[in-house]
Structures are given as C-alpha cells and as structure tokens.
Design an enzyme around this catalytic site. Structure first.
Site, short mmCIF file in Angstrom:
data_model
loop_
_atom_site.label_atom_id
_atom_site.label_comp_id
_atom_site.label_asym_id
_atom_site.label_seq_id
_atom_site.Cartn_x
_atom_site.Cartn_y
_atom_site.Cartn_z
N SER A 217 0.87 -1.26 -0.04
CA SER A 217 -0.06 0.09 -0.13
C SER A 217 0.76 1.23 0.11
O SER A 217 0.45 2.37 -0.06
CB SER A 217 -0.97 0.03 0.99
N GLU B 228 -18.77 21.27 -17.27
CA GLU B 228 -18.87 19.85 -17.55
C GLU B 228 -18.14 18.83 -16.84
O GLU B 228 -18.54 17.95 -16.59
CB GLU B 228 -18.80 19.44 -19.11
N ASN C 64 -17.16 26.28 -25.26
CA ASN C 64 -17.57 25.23 -24.54
C ASN C 64 -17.32 25.27 -23.03
O ASN C 64 -16.09 25.58 -22.70
CB ASN C 64 -16.90 23.76 -24.91
N THR D 149 -39.59 24.96 -12.01
CA THR D 149 -39.88 23.89 -11.21
C THR D 149 -39.94 22.89 -12.56
O THR D 149 -40.64 23.37 -13.66
CB THR D 149 -41.11 23.79 -10.42
N HIS D 150 -39.83 21.68 -12.46
CA HIS D 150 -39.91 20.88 -13.54
C HIS D 150 -39.15 21.42 -14.73
O HIS D 150 -39.53 21.00 -15.92
CB HIS D 150 -41.36 20.36 -14.09
N TYR E 206 -10.20 -5.65 13.01
CA TYR E 206 -9.31 -5.44 11.75
C TYR E 206 -9.15 -6.54 10.66
O TYR E 206 -8.93 -7.55 11.12
CB TYR E 206 -7.86 -4.89 12.08
N ASN F 296 -2.58 -1.57 13.33
CA ASN F 296 -4.06 -1.49 13.21
C ASN F 296 -4.52 -0.10 13.74
O ASN F 296 -5.37 0.54 13.13
CB ASN F 296 -4.92 -2.63 13.89
N SER G 49 -13.34 24.37 -30.04
CA SER G 49 -13.38 23.13 -30.66
C SER G 49 -12.34 23.17 -31.74
O SER G 49 -12.27 24.20 -32.35
CB SER G 49 -14.95 23.14 -31.44
N LYS H 66 -17.11 27.85 -31.54
CA LYS H 66 -17.50 27.18 -30.26
C LYS H 66 -16.64 27.92 -28.88
O LYS H 66 -15.54 27.86 -29.28
CB LYS H 66 -17.38 25.78 -30.16
N LYS I 278 -8.31 3.59 1.36
CA LYS I 278 -7.58 4.92 1.31
C LYS I 278 -7.63 5.46 -0.22
O LYS I 278 -8.10 6.65 -0.33
CB LYS I 278 -6.21 4.82 1.67
N GLN J 126 -7.62 -1.91 4.28
CA GLN J 126 -6.12 -1.17 3.45
C GLN J 126 -6.73 -0.54 2.52
O GLN J 126 -6.47 0.50 1.92
CB GLN J 126 -5.29 -2.15 3.36
#
Ligand code: ARG
Length: 461
Positions: free
Chosen positions: A24, A291, A286, A156-157, A318, A111, A278, A284, A326, A323
């Site tokens: 690790s 995104e 972008n 809304t919606h 443990y 541990n 682009s 373009k 992480k 391990q």
C-alpha cells in the site's frame, strides 16, 4: 531484507507476487507526516510511562525528524517488501538506531496506527474542504449586490415558474454549501477521536496513557472500545458521504450553468479562461470546467459506493480489506477540492447577460401565481382563483401577449371582481415586489439574507 512484521514463525519469505499484490506504500505514502507525528507522540508517552528511557525517546524523535526530511525530499527509498508507510518509517528508524528503534512499536499495532494516521489526515482534508466551500460561498455572496436588480425565472420541472431576484439564486447555493459545511463539522466530531493505544484489537497489558497521546495529537478524546475501534471505518464512510453530497450540489449547479450558457437560455457568459474551443467548429466556446465538474462528481459518488461495499460484512475487528479504504477517499477529496478550487473563480468571473434575460423575462407567465394571490387577497377561494387565472393565461396565450398586456375588460370577462389595482401585481417586476413571506424572493427579504450572510461569512477565516 525481511520485513519487521515477519517473526520467527515464518518458514519462508514472502512470494514477490504477494508483495506486489499486498503493498500500500504506493498510496499510503501520503500519510507519512501523520505517521511520524503519531510515532513521536507515542514515543514521548512511552518515555513518560517508563517503558523507554528519556534518552531513547530523544533519539527516536530526532531520528524521526530526519526520516521526515528524507520523505519530504523523496530521498527515502521505497521498498515494496516493506508494504506500507508504517513499516518504511519504522525500518528507517531501526536502520539508524538498531535496538532503540525496535522499541518504538511497543504497545502499538499497525491497526491502531493506520487508523490514527488516517483520522489525522481526514480531519485536515475536511478542514481544507470547509475552507474551499467558504470561498465558494463568498464568491456567490460577492455577486449579490451587483446583480440585485436582475430578475431571473425560477423553474420547477425545468418549466418557467415564478420570477426571482438573481441574488436569491446565488444565496440558494450559499445555503446548500452551508449545510455541507455543517455536515463537515459534525463529521469531524467522530473523525477526531484517537484510536492510538487500541493496539491490535484488545488493548495492551502495558501501562500506556492514551489520553496523553490523544491530547498531543490534538484529538478531542479517545475511542472507547478497542474491538470496535480496530474495525471502525465509519469516519471514512461519513467523509465519503459528505463529499458525495457536495458533489451533488456542485453537479447540479454545473448542469444549471451549462444550460444557462447555451444560446437557448442565454443567461450567462462564463469567463473564456474557463472554457475551451473546438478543433473543427470555430465558433464554439465550450463550458468544459462546468462539464467536468458535473462529470467528476460521478467518481465521488462511485467512491462512496466502493467504501460501503468494502466495509459491509466484515467480522470484528481489523481485516486487511480495510487497507483498500484509502484510494477511494483520497480520490474523493482530490476530486472535490479540485472542483471547488475552480468553482469559486468561475462564479466570480461569470457575466449575467442582462439584456437577454430582461428581453425574455415576461415570457412564461411568471406573474400568474401572483395574480392568483391578488384575487385570494380580495376574498376569492384559492381553487376558484387558480381556475380563473388558468383561463386568463389560456386567453393570453391565444392572443400571444403577456398578462399585463391584456386589457382590463378582458381580465374582467374572466373575473368580474378585478379592478385597476390588478396592474400592481402584473409583470415580473411587480410580481417580485408583491412577495412578502420569510425566505421568499421579496427584495426586503433578500436584502435581509444578504445582510445575514455577509455577517455569517465574514471577510476572512
Ligand atoms: N497497511 C495496512 C492498512 O492500511 C496497515 C495495517 C496492517 N495491519 C495488519 N495487521 N496487517 O490497513
């Protein structure tokens, strides 16, 4: 070289494929400062308890300082057979001090060591994230005065609903990120409990002082049950969840602003420094940062899923599976922090397309609900007012006009109760001025909220 953790019970060395599989160090190297700090606190406690001498403690702490420097500079060689950061540090200590170095691991196991290191790392990462959230809140708040007179449609919606002031939008995000910060503060309470001294699983028969190491490492207290502590990764799950909620907030905001920056909406223009072009379409611009913020949120949510699955069905206490906690949590913090670092300047630098917004703000009958409430104020039952305004909107649609462009006599054909005062609530600006309730977009209320947040978020710190 044989690993310090392989005692006389072993009849052969570790298969090199197992070393590759089980290491690790490639990722827990990140814990080295916390590991060394934890070891120094542990050594001092051992000395105070008479388990090592003061002179031994001084040599251990001094050597650990040197090892830290080597890790800072990247000059400590990484050896896969030493598995993880804990054994690298310990072996480096033994290489320097021989038997004195071999005393450091008294009354300690990897541990409790890894849990303590990780808790220290996580609390720091949570605090950094909190600071980045604060900066993003300030970026939204910082726009409120200048954008105060801009009216935007609330949806809304994803259908046009009612008019709101632009700062009402900005403060909506300040609220979301405030809850994220509150979740961080709450999470830190449980992260910041010291596991050191739990040793492998049952504690130790040696006379250690857990309170001393906990205080030296700035923990709020110690964990109560060694068996629980040895197995506990709730603090990792909680942190991953807190980060996932931040990811949902960032992703939703990014999606909204991606829409707003289209020709179809035309509400905002992102700073060009935060956009890309682009290779084939010269026109373009972008919104890639937005995104990618939306896209990277998927990683954070996926990491939460990974961690929940990792920890389900583990018997006490443990297990080496732990391990694997992480990489996902490191990735979640890295991802969210990189998104937040760009979000604040993006928010501050984005321009509202005021003319475009104003040109369309009477589209979509944003004032219909306020008209209905005007009729309710005059005594009409809500259901009847709702029905009549629906019919008035239908008529306006047919005539291709806004509600305020309908002549009074046409309004009265639908609702004879109406008189000239109806003009006071028609049109988006009038509708805005008509709002009253706490938490609403009424200019008075929004002013109060800007005031509240200006005080709450302060200038610094
Ligand atoms: N690298 C290990 C981990 O992250 C450290 C603990 C190892 N403990 C053990 N009993 N093998 O979990």
């Amino acid at each position: 070289m044989e690993s310090p953790s392989r005692g006389g019970v072993f009849s052969e060395g570790t298969d090199s494929r197992v070393e590759q599989f089980a290491e690790s160090i490639s990722f827990d190297r990140r814990l080295y400062q916390h590991d060394i700090r934890g070891s120094q606190a542990h050594a001092r406690m051992l000395a105070d308890q008479g388990l090592i001498t003061d002179a031994e403690c001084e040599s251990i702490c001094g050597a650990l300082d040197e090892i830290r420097l080597e890790l800072d500079n990247g000059t400590l060689p990484m050896r896969i057979e030493l598995e993880d950061i804990h054994m690298h540090v310990e072996q480096a200590l033994i290489d320097r001090l021989g038997d004195v170095g071999r005393k450091l691991h008294t009354a300690r196991s990897r541990n409790d060591q890894v849990s303590t290191d990780f808790r220290m790392w996580v609390r720091e990462a949570l605090r950094e994230t909190d600071q980045l959230l604060l900066e993003l809140q300030r970026a939204f708040l910082g726009r409120c005065e200048a954008d105060f007179d801009v009216i935007l449609p609330a949806y809304t919606h994803l259908q046009r609903a009612q008019p709101v002031l632009a700062p009402h939008y900005w403060l909506a995000y300040v609220e979301k990120f405030q809850r994220d910060r509150e979740r961080i503060a709450d999470c830190i309470k449980r992260v910041n409990q010291c596991s050191l001294g739990v040793a492998a699983v049952a504690g130790t028969s040696l006379p250690i002082d857990r309170q001393q190491t906990a205080a030296a490492l700035d923990f709020d207290g110690i964990t109560r049950n060694s068996l629980d502590t040895s197995s506990d990764r709730d603090f990792v799950l909680e942190s991953a969840f807190v980060l996932s909620v931040i990811a949902t907030h960032l992703s939703g905001w990014a999606e909204e602003w991606i829409l707003w920056s289209t020709v179809e909406y035309g509400f905002i223009k992102c700073p060009h420094a935060f956009c890309t072009g682009s290779s084939i379409m010269p026109q373009k611009v972008n919104p890639d940062v937005l995104e990618l913020t939306r896209g990277k949120s998927a990683r954070v949510m996926g990491n939460l899923q990974t961690l929940v699955l990792l920890t389900k069905g583990l018997p006490l206490a443990y297990n080496r599976d732990l391990q694997e906690d992480k990489p996902p949590l490191f990735d979640s913090f890295d991802t969210i922090q990189s998104c937040l670092q760009l979000a604040a300047p993006l928010v501050a630098g984005t321009e509202l397309q005021r003319e475009r917004i104003a040109a369309g703000i009477e589209d979509g009958y944003l004032d219909a609900t306020t008209l209905m409430e005007h009729m309710i104020r005059a005594g009409m039952p809500q259901r009847r007012a709702h029905h009549l305004v629906g019919a008035i909107v239908g008529e306006a649609m047919q005539r291709r006009v806004s509600l305020s462009e309908l002549p009074l006599d046409v309004l009265q054909q639908h609702a004879p109760e109406l008189d000239g005062s109806v003009r006071e609530v028609l049109g988006s600006r009038n509708a805005i001025e008509a709002f009253q309730s706490e938490g609403s977009t009424a200019p008075e209320r929004v002013r109060e909220q800007i005031q509240y947040w200006t005080t709450a978020l302060g200038d610094k710190g």
